[in-house]
Design a protein around this motif. Sequence first.
Motif, mmCIF file in Angstrom:
data_model
loop_
_atom_site.group_PDB
_atom_site.id
_atom_site.type_symbol
_atom_site.label_atom_id
_atom_site.label_comp_id
_atom_site.label_asym_id
_atom_site.label_seq_id
_atom_site.Cartn_x
_atom_site.Cartn_y
_atom_site.Cartn_z
ATOM 1 N N ARG A 264 3.422 11.975 -10.091
ATOM 2 C CA ARG A 264 3.993 11.380 -11.297
ATOM 3 C C ARG A 264 4.286 9.912 -11.023
ATOM 4 O O ARG A 264 4.787 9.554 -9.956
ATOM 5 N N ALA A 265 3.943 9.049 -11.987
ATOM 6 C CA ALA A 265 4.181 7.614 -11.823
ATOM 7 C C ALA A 265 5.668 7.325 -11.986
ATOM 8 O O ALA A 265 6.286 7.692 -12.988
ATOM 9 N N LEU A 266 6.248 6.661 -10.980
ATOM 10 C CA LEU A 266 7.665 6.321 -11.001
ATOM 11 C C LEU A 266 7.841 4.928 -11.611
ATOM 12 O O LEU A 266 6.909 4.121 -11.625
ATOM 13 N N PRO A 267 9.034 4.607 -12.087
ATOM 14 C CA PRO A 267 9.220 3.309 -12.767
ATOM 15 C C PRO A 267 9.244 2.108 -11.838
ATOM 16 O O PRO A 267 9.063 0.984 -12.283
ATOM 17 N N ARG A 268 9.477 2.308 -10.541
ATOM 18 C CA ARG A 268 9.637 1.155 -9.659
ATOM 19 C C ARG A 268 8.295 0.575 -9.230
ATOM 20 O O ARG A 268 7.309 1.290 -9.062
ATOM 21 N N LYS A 269 8.275 -0.735 -9.032
ATOM 22 C CA LYS A 269 7.062 -1.427 -8.621
ATOM 23 C C LYS A 269 6.787 -1.203 -7.145
ATOM 24 O O LYS A 269 7.677 -0.798 -6.375
ATOM 25 N N LEU A 270 5.585 -1.473 -6.740
ATOM 26 C CA LEU A 270 5.216 -1.365 -5.338
ATOM 27 C C LEU A 270 5.722 -2.568 -4.554
ATOM 28 O O LEU A 270 5.736 -3.694 -5.058
ATOM 29 N N ALA A 271 6.109 -2.333 -3.310
ATOM 30 C CA ALA A 271 6.408 -3.442 -2.406
ATOM 31 C C ALA A 271 5.080 -4.044 -1.954
ATOM 32 O O ALA A 271 4.055 -3.351 -1.906
ATOM 33 N N PRO A 272 5.052 -5.356 -1.622
ATOM 34 C CA PRO A 272 3.793 -5.965 -1.180
ATOM 35 C C PRO A 272 3.120 -5.216 -0.032
ATOM 36 O O PRO A 272 1.889 -5.105 0.012
ATOM 37 N N ASP A 273 3.916 -4.646 0.889
ATOM 38 C CA ASP A 273 3.314 -3.962 2.031
ATOM 39 C C ASP A 273 2.701 -2.622 1.642
ATOM 40 O O ASP A 273 1.990 -2.022 2.434
ATOM 41 N N ALA A 274 2.991 -2.154 0.419
ATOM 42 C CA ALA A 274 2.405 -0.887 -0.017
ATOM 43 C C ALA A 274 0.882 -0.972 -0.093
ATOM 44 O O ALA A 274 0.194 0.033 0.094
ATOM 45 N N ILE A 275 0.347 -2.162 -0.353
ATOM 46 C CA ILE A 275 -1.106 -2.312 -0.408
ATOM 47 C C ILE A 275 -1.712 -2.005 0.955
ATOM 48 O O ILE A 275 -2.786 -1.397 1.057
ATOM 49 N N ARG A 276 -1.025 -2.414 2.017
ATOM 50 C CA ARG A 276 -1.512 -2.105 3.362
ATOM 51 C C ARG A 276 -1.499 -0.598 3.606
ATOM 52 O O ARG A 276 -2.450 -0.031 4.171
ATOM 53 N N VAL A 277 -0.423 0.072 3.176
ATOM 54 C CA VAL A 277 -0.311 1.523 3.351
ATOM 55 C C VAL A 277 -1.406 2.231 2.574
ATOM 56 O O VAL A 277 -2.048 3.171 3.083
ATOM 57 N N ILE A 278 -1.638 1.792 1.339
ATOM 58 C CA ILE A 278 -2.684 2.406 0.502
ATOM 59 C C ILE A 278 -4.055 2.219 1.136
ATOM 60 O O ILE A 278 -4.868 3.157 1.194
ATOM 61 N N LEU A 279 -4.328 1.019 1.631
ATOM 62 C CA LEU A 279 -5.638 0.761 2.240
ATOM 63 C C LEU A 279 -5.835 1.619 3.486
ATOM 64 O O LEU A 279 -6.921 2.189 3.699
#
Length: 347
Positions: A264-279
């Motif tokens: 489920r999509a939560l209301p909070r935005k991603l932290a910049p480092d989340a892109i590294r985790v996703i990659l």
Amino acid sequence: MKTALPLPSYAALSAEDEAALTALYTRGTPANTLRAWERDLAYIAAWKAAVFGKPLIWPEDDRVALRFVLDHTLDLTDRPGSAQDAAMELIELGLRLSLACPAPATLDRRIASWRAFHRMKNLASPFEAPLLKQARAKGRRAAARPRQAKSPRPIDRKLLETLLASCDNSLRGLRDRAILMLGFGSGGRRRSEITSLYRDDIGTEDYATKGLIWLRLLETKTTGKSDAPRLPLKGRAARAVIGWIEAAQITQGPLFRSISQSDRALPRKLAPDAIRVILRHRLRLAGLPEDYATPHGLRAGFLTQAALDGAPLAAAMKLSLHRSAIQAQRYYADVEISENPATDLLG
């Protein structure tokens, strides 16, 4: 040479005016830059305390600035003395990694931060002195080292397709597909630029007729809110972003959000480092090592693919938003010469 006379009291800025000037300077500076300045200033202050046992002063003494340059253009591993002792203290504080000579770019950045705080206080920087400029130039040559890429390899079209193949039709998969395609297709966006996007920054007025959406980047490394660029995103990349928006039912707020374990999509935005985790997650699902590429690979990959496809550098820079053609040209120069489109001019 005449000695400059001190300004009369009525011509000097009041404390309130100085505070207002500092606040204005701060508001006009990107948040990432401010954080970098603060980290660098903490390092500089700790270094001066370790070497001289004194706090920073404004403006700083020329001799202190020169000593800073000299201490940071040497490998201190086999150089016992006060410089090595200070470096060891900084290592213990977690502000320095080793006794090795810092990269010239690191020294340049710290000096730039130091100068920025002088400017903020409307004071002359000691680094403008000819002796300091000469010392920096010689130190930069002495400590020169091969350029290190920010990502082990660019995420070019082939690698991107491999990563996209790992994205299913869950909300997490739709989000990650949209992030990867937007990050690549809009010119190689930085992590902070992706995570800072809001729903209002996505213009869909041309989507129904042209399959095109517009990205508004309110703040980047090279632009500010006053000149926020609007960049096009076409085709599959545009469809991926719209697909994510519709599936997550995002009508306002952050564009890319955290996903709960129940998908489920939560209301909070991603932290910049989340892109590294996703990659890293996508690399792992694709059967590749987690350190195979970093988020900067999207930026490097866009320019690398542009070079491979024969796109003019100026056209690529309009999307990547590089200010320096020299910097952007490096990615073109890194393309294997046998793959250069110019080698096929005669078919």
